[in-house]
Design an enzyme around this catalytic site. Sequence first.
Site, mmCIF file in Angstrom:
data_model
loop_
_atom_site.group_PDB
_atom_site.id
_atom_site.type_symbol
_atom_site.label_atom_id
_atom_site.label_comp_id
_atom_site.label_asym_id
_atom_site.label_seq_id
_atom_site.Cartn_x
_atom_site.Cartn_y
_atom_site.Cartn_z
ATOM 1 N N GLN A 99 0.853 -1.191 0.000
ATOM 2 C CA GLN A 99 0.000 0.000 0.000
ATOM 3 C C GLN A 99 0.891 1.243 0.000
ATOM 4 O OE1 GLN A 99 -3.521 -0.177 2.597
ATOM 5 N NE2 GLN A 99 -2.961 -2.291 3.085
ATOM 6 N N ASP A 173 6.262 -9.770 -13.730
ATOM 7 C CA ASP A 173 5.518 -8.575 -14.139
ATOM 8 C C ASP A 173 6.507 -7.471 -14.496
ATOM 9 O OD1 ASP A 173 6.410 -7.509 -11.668
ATOM 10 O OD2 ASP A 173 4.581 -8.152 -10.664
ATOM 11 N N LYS A 196 1.386 -9.167 -17.682
ATOM 12 C CA LYS A 196 0.147 -9.615 -17.037
ATOM 13 C C LYS A 196 -0.765 -8.430 -16.777
ATOM 14 C CE LYS A 196 1.412 -9.080 -12.182
ATOM 15 N NZ LYS A 196 1.597 -9.696 -10.875
ATOM 16 N N ASP A 228 2.612 -14.350 -2.115
ATOM 17 C CA ASP A 228 1.521 -14.359 -1.141
ATOM 18 C C ASP A 228 0.659 -15.599 -1.362
ATOM 19 O OD1 ASP A 228 -0.472 -13.824 0.677
ATOM 20 O OD2 ASP A 228 -0.878 -11.797 -0.013
ATOM 21 N N THR A 232 0.029 -15.593 -8.893
ATOM 22 C CA THR A 232 0.786 -14.949 -9.971
ATOM 23 C C THR A 232 1.975 -15.792 -10.400
ATOM 24 O OG1 THR A 232 0.142 -12.711 -9.292
ATOM 25 C CG2 THR A 232 2.166 -12.919 -10.571
#
Length: 320
Positions: A99, A173, A196, A228, A232
Site C-alpha cells: 500500500q 511482471d 500480465k 503471497d 501470480t
Amino acid sequence: MSYSDLKLFALSSNKELAEKVASAMGIQLGKSTVRQFSDGEIQVNIEESIRGHHVFILQSTSSPVNDNLMEILIMVDALKRASAEKISVVMPYYGYARQDRKARSREPITSKLVANMLEVAGVDRLLTVDLHAAQIQGFFDIPVDHLMGAPLIADYFDRHGLVGEDVVVVSPDHGGVTRARKLAQFLQTPIAIIDKRRSVDKMNTSEVMNIIGNVSGKKCILIDDMIDTAGTICHAADALAEAGATAVYASCTHPVLSGPALDNIQRSAIEKLIVLDTIYLPKERLIDKIEQISIADLVAEAIIRIHEKRPLSPLFEMGN
C-alpha cells in the site's frame, strides 16, 4: 566477538532468525518477554538494563501483521523510557509495503502511515530487506538501510549450475524487471518478462497475457520480492512451461504464502521454490518443493557495520 554497548532483542514474529543472527555475531539475545492480556492487549517487559546501549529489535511485520507491528511500537516505547542510547529496528519483511500509493480514489497510503508510526514511536534507524516498493525509503526522515536478497539467491543458483545462456531469469511482471535484471547480471543470463494484467476487483489475482523474451528450450528462474497466495507466480510458471521451458524454478525474498499458496505451488510447473527466511516458516509448511536459505549472516554483518559506522555497500555484491 563482544559488543558491550550493543543489544539485540527478538520479538514474536521470527525468533529463529534472531537466534541465528545473534549466533553469527557471537552475542546473546537480550532478555525480554511479550505477552497478551485476555482482550488482546500487548505487554512487553525488558528484563535487563539497556541504559546507554545501541539496541536493535528484530521483528518482521508478517502475519499477524497488526500484532507484530504493535509489538515493535510498544518495545520502542519501553526502550526509550529505559534510556537506550539509540534504537534501530531490523524489519526483514516490511508489512503494508504493497500500500505504497493511491491506486484508486480515496485509498490510504498505509506504507507511509507505518513509517510515521515508527518514527513517532522513537525509531532512529530502519534495516530492511527487499521492500516491495523501493520508494518507501523516502517515506522516512531517518536512515533506512535497504538490503537485497538477490545476491543470496544468485549464490544458490550459481552453486547449482543454473548460469549462462541456457538459463533465463524471468520477471513475473513489469514492476519486477529491475530485480530480474540484477539477478540475471549475477548469473550472466538473458531475461524475459511476463506481461500480465491484475484484476481491479479481486485481490491477489492476475492473468498472464504474454511472454516477452525467448524461453523455449531454456531453464527459467522466476524471481519476485514476495509470494503471497502464489497465484501470480504459479500462472507464470505454467505459462513458461507451455511456452517450451525445459524447467521452471522460482525464487522470492519474502515467503508470505497465505491461503491456497502451498496447494498452488504443489500443483504448478515449479520444480523448486527458493525463499529466504525473512518470514518464519514452520516445518510443516516447508513442502518438498520449497527450500529456504537464511539471511542471518547478511543481517548480522549489516548490524555490525551499522554499529561500527562502516559502509554497507560491500553487502550488495554476490558472494558476500
